[in-house]
Scaffold this motif. Sequence first.
Motif, PDB file in Angstrom:
ATOM      1  N   ALA A  62       0.829  -1.215   0.000  1.00 59.87           N
ATOM      2  CA  ALA A  62       0.000   0.000   0.000  1.00 59.87           C
ATOM      3  C   ALA A  62       0.861   1.263   0.000  1.00 59.87           C
ATOM      4  O   ALA A  62       0.511   2.257  -0.646  1.00 59.87           O
ATOM      5  N   LYS A  86      -7.228   6.362  -4.246  1.00 56.81           N
ATOM      6  CA  LYS A  86      -8.611   6.090  -3.850  1.00 56.81           C
ATOM      7  C   LYS A  86      -8.694   5.150  -2.642  1.00 56.81           C
ATOM      8  O   LYS A  86      -9.775   4.919  -2.117  1.00 56.81           O
ATOM      9  N   ALA A  87      -7.570   4.609  -2.211  1.00 53.82           N
ATOM     10  CA  ALA A  87      -7.569   3.615  -1.140  1.00 53.82           C
ATOM     11  C   ALA A  87      -7.880   4.250   0.213  1.00 53.82           C
ATOM     12  O   ALA A  87      -7.431   5.354   0.516  1.00 53.82           O
ATOM     13  N   GLN A 133       3.074   1.262  -3.611  1.00 50.30           N
ATOM     14  CA  GLN A 133       2.267   1.597  -4.787  1.00 50.30           C
ATOM     15  C   GLN A 133       0.968   2.239  -4.316  1.00 50.30           C
ATOM     16  O   GLN A 133      -0.093   1.615  -4.352  1.00 50.30           O
ATOM     17  N   PRO A 134       1.029   3.474  -3.849  1.00 51.76           N
ATOM     18  CA  PRO A 134      -0.170   4.091  -3.281  1.00 51.76           C
ATOM     19  C   PRO A 134      -1.294   4.233  -4.297  1.00 51.76           C
ATOM     20  O   PRO A 134      -1.053   4.583  -5.446  1.00 51.76           O
ATOM     21  N   ASP A 135      -2.484   3.931  -3.840  1.00 55.19           N
ATOM     22  CA  ASP A 135      -3.693   4.122  -4.634  1.00 55.19           C
ATOM     23  C   ASP A 135      -4.405   5.337  -4.045  1.00 55.19           C
ATOM     24  O   ASP A 135      -4.823   5.300  -2.886  1.00 55.19           O
TER      25      ASP A 135
END
Length: 143
Positions: A96, A103-104, A99-101
């Motif tokens: 996490a 929208k997470a 590779q940040p999302d």
Amino acid sequence: MTGTAAVNFHANAEKIFGRLEAVENEIAETGFDKPLHHLVKLRASQINQCAFCVKMHIEEARKDGESQDRIDRVIVWRHVRDFTPSEKVALAWTEALTQPDPKADLGPLRRELREHFTDREISTLTAIVAMINLWNRIQISNH
């Protein structure tokens, strides 16, 4: 040197390099689980495609007693039974943060982390992930 040659970070940023190493020493002194520390560094390095770091972290993990089977399968940790629930949530946190999302929602993951780790350990884990991502990017700049 030609214009396209890699820049020697270690030689040209000695003071910065020394301070980064000092951070690594501080992290090591926290007593964070060493085998998990290796797995986290290996997984982030795999994601970042840093061949130098992958090789180095495999060798370090082996040296500290990690099994070859678990090293081979850390890339597919979600799909195998080789890893404990605490290792799995630490690897999920690693992914996490690597590779940040945008929208997470990290709230549920933090809740799961707290089932296995103290806030101090989560902070150390976060520092480990941040540092390996920094080291990976420095090394990748030489590709």
